[in-house]
Write an enzyme that holds these catalytic residues in place. Structure first.
Site, PDB file in Angstrom:
ATOM      1  N   ASP A 188      -9.166  17.382-109.394  1.00  0.00           N
ATOM      2  CA  ASP A 188      -8.502  17.625-108.388  1.00  0.00           C
ATOM      3  C   ASP A 188      -7.135  18.201-108.919  1.00  0.00           C
ATOM      4  OD1 ASP A 188      -7.278  17.523-105.767  1.00  0.00           O
ATOM      5  OD2 ASP A 188      -8.822  16.075-105.292  1.00  0.00           O
TER       6      ASP A 188
ATOM      7  N   HIS B 110      -2.537  16.497-103.411  1.00  0.00           N
ATOM      8  CA  HIS B 110      -3.907  16.281-102.763  1.00  0.00           C
ATOM      9  C   HIS B 110      -4.762  15.346-103.902  1.00  0.00           C
ATOM     10  CE1 HIS B 110      -8.093  17.478-102.286  1.00  0.00           C
ATOM     11  NE2 HIS B 110      -7.778  17.940-101.210  1.00  0.00           N
TER      12      HIS B 110
ATOM     13  N   SER C  71     -11.975  16.376 -97.900  1.00  0.00           N
ATOM     14  CA  SER C  71     -11.460  15.819 -99.327  1.00  0.00           C
ATOM     15  C   SER C  71     -11.182  14.257 -99.271  1.00  0.00           C
ATOM     16  CB  SER C  71     -10.102  16.436 -99.509  1.00  0.00           C
ATOM     17  OG  SER C  71     -10.532  17.919 -99.955  1.00  0.00           O
TER      18      SER C  71
END
Length: 649
Positions: free
Chosen positions: A80, A144, A424
């Site tokens: 990520d 994220h 996600s």
């Protein structure tokens, strides 16, 4: 290409789990390399798109759930945007040193350190890809990666919230983690147990063949090394055939809602109040402000004349997902929007205010979010994708203190926790559950763990969609559901952590099974050997048909109106009670007839394998999705497999 320039063009080489390299090539050079003997595929090293608490309680996974004594030895690798190591979610208090199987490292950076929770981290970027806001280290500049990592394996943090929203205990599905920004090659060599990949192809791009897809290739080698890859389905829903990450050796995760959403009301100068959706942290204290139509707003920044950009604003989208904005904002349904527009044109002194959001209970949850990408599988139409669904909407988890809450660089708000949505967010939920299952069954293969997740998933009701007045919120302000795409939205159903550790039966598969499948799909021996790294061959005797790949799901694509008949061969392994008898139970619509032979599976020992055949026949109309199921029931375990027959022409 001249030999003297080759070394300068090579950016990365991969030579541990599989052989390959990244280098700069012109179109002509790419074609020459593609034609060389021994080259499997050449594809662009393009960017991957991010598929972007209380959710664990919603799954029935409480803080006091039964845990194994080796759970802290399970290592999760996260590919990520990085991680914010100072987050309370990654405190290593109570943790011993990393498991002895760990072979990785924590790269030495001035602004990043590991601990006994974050046991390793790597940092990658292609030349010229570093943005001004990025760190030259595994530190997360976006948020994220921190969010997905803490969802999958973050520690318990009491009273976590986003400015009071979502107030709860932020926690994880599994205990230990290697939160790494790394390639599959390094992850495999480092010794991870589960890989979490909330990434995928850019929206609108054409589907890639299995061995032209870097995630599919990496996940194949992970599977070969006993590592399950959990990957997000993508955020291009609700249209059909938008699914990403569709290879059969990974578990593809769709996003569903939880029983909490956010309401943001608009109060007009005429005292009317309309209910919209967003996560609005700004408190305007009920102050009223002048109001205009966006199409009349002048925009002189960035070289625009008048209001060209504001006149062509995109619709806000479905109202089943609340987003954050860098200023007070909400989005309302079409009917409410029309009423607001009428008020706006009725007076020269139109005023309004946007109230701070409030939390609302969503009684229709769980249902698949409109943003979640749908099947069917674009490469192999008779393999069901996604595999499963998990909470992915308005999920509270840790955040980077460098990342703006709304994702807009001009947003100056910085918080340790944030609420965001996407597949996600669903993916790391399944990653955490997979790690939990593996902690009880460390010898299980990736396919066995995937099977346990799927066959114990809670069925989801398509009727929730039909009961909503408007699938995308035009008339229904809150609690709306998506179109009835059934298994193409949620796969086997809603993941159930506590049941997954005791599935009763498993549908197992290994490298040879996937190789047979690929041979049957037209791959040749040369391709396979370059990818598998062994003496694999494709021959008529070894070629497998897609309907015999030992998956815990069944899918059949057929032509409309024409009668069909197809057999599926499967084998299940007993992992429940040594002596147990399973009876087949079929649920099917009138247009589809399903038979199982035999209808009874009598087991006399653990690890015993028994085979059966499912025959599916009938006739359906055009643009039809018919849902059915097979359940093997021994009175204790209900081992459920979805069956989908469809025609989309």
């Amino acid at each position: 290409m001249a030999c003297s320039t080759v070394s300068e063009s090579v950016l990365y080489t991969y030579k541990r789990s599989f052989h390959g390299f990244v280098m700069k090539l012109t179109k002509e050079e790419k074609q020459k390399v593609s034609d060389m003997l021994g080259v499997v595929s050449v594809f662009p090293n393009g960017k991957k798109q991010l598929h972007t608490t209380r959710s664990w309680d919603f799954l029935g996974f409480s803080e006091h759930v039964n845990r194994s004594n080796i759970e802290s030895d399970i290592i999760i690798g996260v590919l990520d945007t990085g991680i914010w190591p100072e987050s309370d979610s990654f405190i290593d208090e109570g943790f011993g040193p990393p498991p002895s199987k760990w072979k990785g490292s924590c790269q030495n950076f001035e602004n990043f350190t590991c601990n006994n929770k974050i046991i390793g981290a790597r940092y990658y970027h292609a030349n010229g890809s570093l943005g001004e806001e990025d760190f030259e280290s595994p530190r997360d500049s976006d948020g994220h990666g921190t969010h997905t990592s803490s969802t999958a394996a973050g520690g318990l943090v009491s009273m976590a919230s986003l400015m009071g929203f979502g107030l709860d205990s932020s926690r994880r599905g599994s205990i230990s983690t290697c939160c790494c920004v790394q390639t599959f090659d390094d992850a495999i060599a480092d010794g991870v147990d589960i890989l979490s990949v909330s990434l995928g192809a850019l929206s609108g791009s054409l589907p890639s063949d299995y061995f032209d897809d870097s995630i599919a290739i990496g996940a194949f080698h992970a599977m070969k090394n006993g590592i399950l890859t959990s990957a997000s389905a993508g955020n291009d829903g609700p249209d059909l055939a938008t699914i990403g990450n569709y290879s059969p050796w990974i578990v593809t995760v769709g996003a569903n809602t939880i029983d909490r959403t956010f309401s943001t009301k608009v109060q007009l100068g005429n005292k009317m109040v309309y209910e919209g959706v967003s996560i609005n942290t700004f408190d305007l204290k009920n102050s009223m402000y002048p109001m205009i139509y966006a199409g009349n707003a002048p925009n002189i920044t960035g070289g625009f004349n008048r209001s060209l950009s504001s006149q062509h604003c995109r619709p806000a989208g479905a109202k089943d997902v609340a987003y954050s904005f860098p200023l007070p904002a909400t989005y309302v349904g079409e009917n409410d929007g029309a009423s607001i527009f009428i008020y706006l044109n009725s007076t020269s002194n139109a005023t309004a205010t946007i109230l701070k959001s409030t939390e609302v209970n969503d009684t229709l949850a769980p249902f698949v979010a409109s943003l979640s990408s749908r099947g069917p599988n674009p490469i192999t139409s008779d393999i069901l994708k996604p595999d499963i669904a998990a909470p992915g909407i308005e999920i509270l988890a840790a955040w980077s203190l460098n990342g703006p809450l709304s994702g807009v660089l001009g947003d100056k708000r910085r918080e340790a926790y944030n609420i965001i949505s996407g597949t996600s967010m669903a993916c790391p939920h399944v990653t955490g559950v997979a790690a939990y299952v593996k902690s009880f069954h460390p010898s299980w293969s990736p396919a066995a763990i995937k099977s346990a997740l799927m066959t114990t998933a809670s069925p989801m009701d398509v009727a929730a969609s039909s009961n909503a007045e408007d699938a995308y919120g035009a008339a229904t302000p809150l609690g709306v559901a998506t179109t009835p795409d059934a298994e193409f939205g949620y796969g086997a159903g809603h993941v159930n952590p506590t049941k997954a550790v005791d599935p009763g039966l498993i549908y197992d598969a290994g490298e040879i099974d996937y190789v047979k499948f690929l041979c049957g799909q037209g791959y040749n021996t040369t391709n396979l050997r370059q990818v598998t790294g062994d003496n694999t061959t494709c021959s008529e005797a070894r070629n497998g048909i897609v309907w015999d790949l030992n998956l815990p799901s069944f899918a059949l694509s057929t032509s409309p109106v024409i009668s069909f008949s197809q057999n599926f061969s499967r084998t299940v392994t007993n992992v429940g009670s040594p002596r147990s008898t399973y009876n087949a139970k079929i649920t099917a619509p009138q247009s589809v007839k399903i038979q199982v032979e035999p209808t009874v599976l009598p087991f006399t020992s653990l690890e015993q394998k028994l085979s059966f055949v499912v025959k599916v026949e009938g006739r359906i109309g055009s643009n039809t999705i018919e849902s059915a199921s097979l359940v093997w029931d021994d009175g204790v375990h209900q081992v459920r497999s979805p069956i989908v027959v469809y025609s989309l022409s």
